[in-house]
Design an enzyme around this catalytic site. Structure first.
Site, PDB file in Angstrom:
ATOM      1  N   HIS A 145       1.289  -2.743 -40.635  1.00  0.00           N
ATOM      2  CA  HIS A 145       0.753  -3.395 -41.835  1.00  0.00           C
ATOM      3  C   HIS A 145      -0.450  -4.209 -41.438  1.00  0.00           C
ATOM      4  O   HIS A 145      -0.392  -4.984 -40.485  1.00  0.00           O
ATOM      5  CB  HIS A 145       1.827  -4.260 -42.490  1.00  0.00           C
ATOM      6  N   LYS A 190      -1.724   5.399 -52.678  1.00  0.00           N
ATOM      7  CA  LYS A 190      -1.747   5.776 -51.275  1.00  0.00           C
ATOM      8  C   LYS A 190      -2.530   7.049 -51.023  1.00  0.00           C
ATOM      9  O   LYS A 190      -2.689   7.882 -51.917  1.00  0.00           O
ATOM     10  CB  LYS A 190      -0.327   5.921 -50.747  1.00  0.00           C
ATOM     11  N   HIS A 226      -0.424  -0.750 -45.923  1.00  0.00           N
ATOM     12  CA  HIS A 226       0.735  -0.157 -45.237  1.00  0.00           C
ATOM     13  C   HIS A 226       0.237   1.164 -44.676  1.00  0.00           C
ATOM     14  O   HIS A 226      -0.373   1.937 -45.410  1.00  0.00           O
ATOM     15  CB  HIS A 226       1.873   0.179 -46.195  1.00  0.00           C
ATOM     16  N   ASP A 269       4.918   2.683 -37.883  1.00  0.00           N
ATOM     17  CA  ASP A 269       4.510   1.887 -39.032  1.00  0.00           C
ATOM     18  C   ASP A 269       3.643   0.701 -38.628  1.00  0.00           C
ATOM     19  O   ASP A 269       3.781   0.172 -37.531  1.00  0.00           O
ATOM     20  CB  ASP A 269       5.782   1.367 -39.705  1.00  0.00           C
ATOM     21  N   ARG A 321      17.282   5.106 -45.371  1.00  0.00           N
ATOM     22  CA  ARG A 321      17.078   5.335 -46.800  1.00  0.00           C
ATOM     23  C   ARG A 321      18.200   6.231 -47.277  1.00  0.00           C
ATOM     24  O   ARG A 321      18.485   7.255 -46.663  1.00  0.00           O
ATOM     25  CB  ARG A 321      15.720   6.004 -47.080  1.00  0.00           C
ATOM     26  N   CYS A 332       7.772  -3.285 -44.496  1.00  0.00           N
ATOM     27  CA  CYS A 332       6.787  -4.183 -45.090  1.00  0.00           C
ATOM     28  C   CYS A 332       7.300  -5.588 -45.430  1.00  0.00           C
ATOM     29  O   CYS A 332       6.618  -6.571 -45.100  1.00  0.00           O
ATOM     30  CB  CYS A 332       6.085  -3.548 -46.280  1.00  0.00           C
ATOM     31  N   GLN A 378       9.441   4.948 -38.227  1.00  0.00           N
ATOM     32  CA  GLN A 378       8.050   5.275 -38.516  1.00  0.00           C
ATOM     33  C   GLN A 378       7.142   4.659 -37.457  1.00  0.00           C
ATOM     34  O   GLN A 378       7.480   3.641 -36.880  1.00  0.00           O
ATOM     35  CB  GLN A 378       7.645   4.693 -39.876  1.00  0.00           C
TER      36      GLN A 378
END
Length: 647
Positions: free
Chosen positions: A389, A468, A514, A387, A367, A338, A385
């Site tokens: 945005h 979320k 996200h 992922d 992580r 992000c 991910q």
RNA sequence: GCCGGAGUAGCUCAGCUGGUCAGAGCACCUGUCUUGUAAACAGGGGGUCGCCGGUUCGAAUCCGGCCUCCGGCUCCA
């Protein structure tokens, strides 16, 4: 007095009659089968006295999960009874029924440790108590008396529970249940006796923090399960054994998909076959994202600590980040995409006409997860991910969240996944104002309600920057894992001072969504392996077909078939080893390869292959071109075509 | 990170209480076989028994520390 039964009939009973009396009045069979009574919607002991004019329902051992839950809770008490006898001085805490079984948490005396090897003796003692058929006796006592009892026994955890009940709920009396010599603080209800627990099995011992608080004592938890009869218990244990064969860690190794190594704990090494699956999933994500307006971007791995300070990660997420420094500048490896995407968005001016902007990136993340939490592919330190945005206007939020959910369910539909939905609200560790959180939480709730989706609420489980919607799936052993997530964020745009120019020619703040749908590719593949038990549909199978020559003299013909199929972009190999056909079929079957194409004298001359389908067997002869068309169709539609065994 | 358990050839595992205990099957290599739908046959190579330290005449085996993995807890995609 009169009570009403589920079928609407009324039953006349003497004053002060209990659930057991009601069952007996209906019939001796029911009296024997009765476990508890639902009295005005509340499940109570059979001994509980009924009130006039109420509706009752007798719960029996054929009542399914609810009945099982009851005897498993009974079993937890019997476990505590056995443990207190075998280990004098043990402190008991709590022992509920859970999905699939029960547990009880104990604090054993200093110097006593319990391992799996101690379970058989405890189980044996439990079985003695079950055989003895001890009743569960309820007694309601004043909190003073209860405190006195448990203080005298040194049962500190019970004392704490009662003190909290007094403080938090203002209770004046509590209920105690006694089975044999063991008395427990318990809300109930319980079944009539320990002999109703047909069969019990203790399964494992584990550590568990008192009250789930990592700052408090680590207790010893014993897990077990119980059923009404031994047959059902054994069926369950057998099912668990079977489930272990689907474990993605085991199949990943057997099928040559990925490896783990001490040289990088929590990070998978993807072998060619695992990478093939990975690439198919990334392709799927791109293929589905493009028509939905997603644009792929690529952002760096490493960022100056300043960026993480801007995003809030340095303050709220640093313990989960890997950091490094060079030339006296501190950097952090990205745990999320992000901030990079927000930075990218801020790099130019935007018109409201251009929103929503949807940036996607199958970004690689690190992580620093606690070592004890790592778990195969399902919990790793290095992952990617699917992922993205979405930067949109306030007015577009509802539509965009709905679009994300549509995208998510379209994705899961391909795999036949049945996911459960959870709404996670503001956590303690968070950024942004309460007003922002109110708005964001309402927007997500509205989106879910608008689509009529069922969901559970996880209070305080949101991301530090926003609430979320999480989408969960269970693994082979029934453990729940979060896959997709749709998160609403009003904070990050402010921190990065994101803006677009509105129709009014003024600057406005966009909202950031996200979202990851598969979640991480690692976890998704782990779940996929277990979901399919390694028998992937053709489009996902790392090797879609293997060509088998009957003997060495058919090797060229087999290689030609392989080349023709591989030339059409299909993942096809040839097994040209001089091993027997039976041997090669066996080994390729064990690899769960969808198709084997046998080429011998009969086929080589005609340009055909004898097709064998995994899990089915010989399905007959096909022209190579026809087979290629079939494979192409199965790959492109992502659906396996039906087959029938030949002759 | 915390509690409990485990760590022996590439894989699955045997090896009781310390003294030919460094083994088996599969895999791998070599040779023979040339095969019709789930394991052909013969021979061979391979392990400082997770790592470091200690006890002992002697340690895969006992003790301590560390690493990794497994089951949970806490935390999370």
């Amino acid at each position: 007095m009169k009570v009403r039964l589920p079928d609407g009939k009324e039953l006349e009973l003497p004053e002060g009659a209990s659930g057991a009396d009601a069952a007996a009045a209906i019939g001796p069979g029911l009296a024997r089968a009765a476990l508890a009574v639902r009295h005005d919607g509340q499940l109570r002991d059979l001994q509980a006295t009924l009130a006039d004019g109420t509706e009752i329902e007798i719960l029996t051992d054929s009542a399914g999960d609810e009945a099982l839950e009851l005897i498993r809770h009974d079993a937890a008490h019997v476990l505590a009874e056995a443990v207190t006898e075998l280990y004098p001085g043990v402190k008991v805490s709590i022992g509920p029924a859970i999905d699939g079984g029960f547990y009880y948490d104990f604090e054993f005396p200093e110097g006593t440790t319990i391992s799996d090897e101690d379970l058989p003796a405890i189980q044996e003692r439990m079985e003695e108590h079950m055989k003895a058929g001890e009743g569960f006796e309820r007694r309601d006592v004043g909190t003073d008396e209860a405190l006195e009892i448990f203080r005298a026994e040194g049962q500190d955890y019970k004392v704490e529970l009662i003190e909290d009940l007094i403080r938090d709920e203002g209770v004046e009396t509590v209920s105690l249940y006694r089975n044999g010599e063991f008395t427990d603080l318990c809300r109930g209800p319980h079944g009539p006796g320990t002999d109703r627990i047909g069969a019990v099995a203790l399964q494992s011992v584990a550590g568990a923090y008192w009250r789930g608080d990592s700052d408090r004592t680590m207790l010893t938890r014993i897990y077990g399960t119980a059923f009404f009869d031994r047959k059902a218990l054994e069926a369950e244990l057998e099912r668990l054994e079977q489930a272990r064969a689907r474990d993605h860690r085991r199949l990943g190794k057997e099928l040559g998909l990925f490896e783990f190594s001490e040289v990088s704990p929590g990070s998978a090494f993807w072998l060619p076959k695992g990478t093939a699956i990975w690439n198919e999933l990334v392709a799927l994500s791109r293929e589905m994202g493009e028509p939905r307006g997603y644009q792929e971007v690529k952002t760096p791995q490493l960022y100056d600590a300043e960026l993480w300070k801007t995003s809030g990660h340095w303050e709220k997420y640093r313990e989960n980040m890997f950091t490094t420094s060079t030339e006296e500048r501190e950097f952090g490896l990205k745990p999320m995409n992000c901030p990079g995407h927000a930075h990218l968005f801020s790099s130019r001016r935007w018109s409201h006409r251009e929103l929503p902007v949807r940036y996607s990136e199958p970004g690689l993340l690190h992580r620093n997860e606690l070592s004890g939490t790592l778990h195969g592919l399902l919990r790793v330190r290095h992952f990617a991910q699917d992922d993205a945005h979405v930067f949109c206007t306030e007015e577009q939020v509802a539509e965009e969240v709905a679009a994300c959910l549509e995208f998510a369910f379209a994705t899961y539909g391909i795999f036949g996944f049945d996911v459960s939905i959870e709404l996670s609200t503001r956590p303690e560790q968070r950024i942004g104002t309460d007003e922002m959180w109110d708005t964001a939480e309402k927007a997500l709730t509205d989106a879910l309600d608008a689509q009529g989706l069922e969901y559970t609420v996880n209070e305080g489980d949101g991301a530090f920057y926003g609430p979320k919607i999480d989408l969960h799936m269970t693994d082979s052993l029934g453990r729940s894992w979060q896959l997709g997530t749709v998160q609403l964020d009003y904070s990050m745009p402010e921190r990065f001072d994101l803006a677009y120019t509105g129709a009014d020619d003024r600057e406005h703040r966009p909202v950031m969504i996200h979202r990851a749908l598969m979640g991480s590719y690692e976890r998704f593949i782990g779940i996929l392996v277990e979901h399919y038990a390694g028998e992937f549909p053709v489009w996902l199978a790392p090797v879609q077909a293997v060509v088998l020559p009957i003997s060495d003299r058919h090797a060229d013909a087999a290689a030609a078939v392989r080349d023709e199929l591989a030339g059409r972009g299909l993942r096809v190999q040839a097994d040209l080893r001089s091993e027997s056909v039976g041997r090669r079929i066996r080994e390729n079957e064990l690899q769960k390869i969808p198709y084997m194409l046998v080429v011998g004298d009969e086929e080589a001359g005609k340009g055909t292959v004898a097709v064998r389908r995994h899990g089915v067997g010989d399905v007959g002869e096909m022209a190579v071109g026809d087979f290629a068309a079939r494979l192409e169709e199965e790959s492109s539609t992502r659906r396996d075509l039906p087959v029938e065994a030949a002759g």
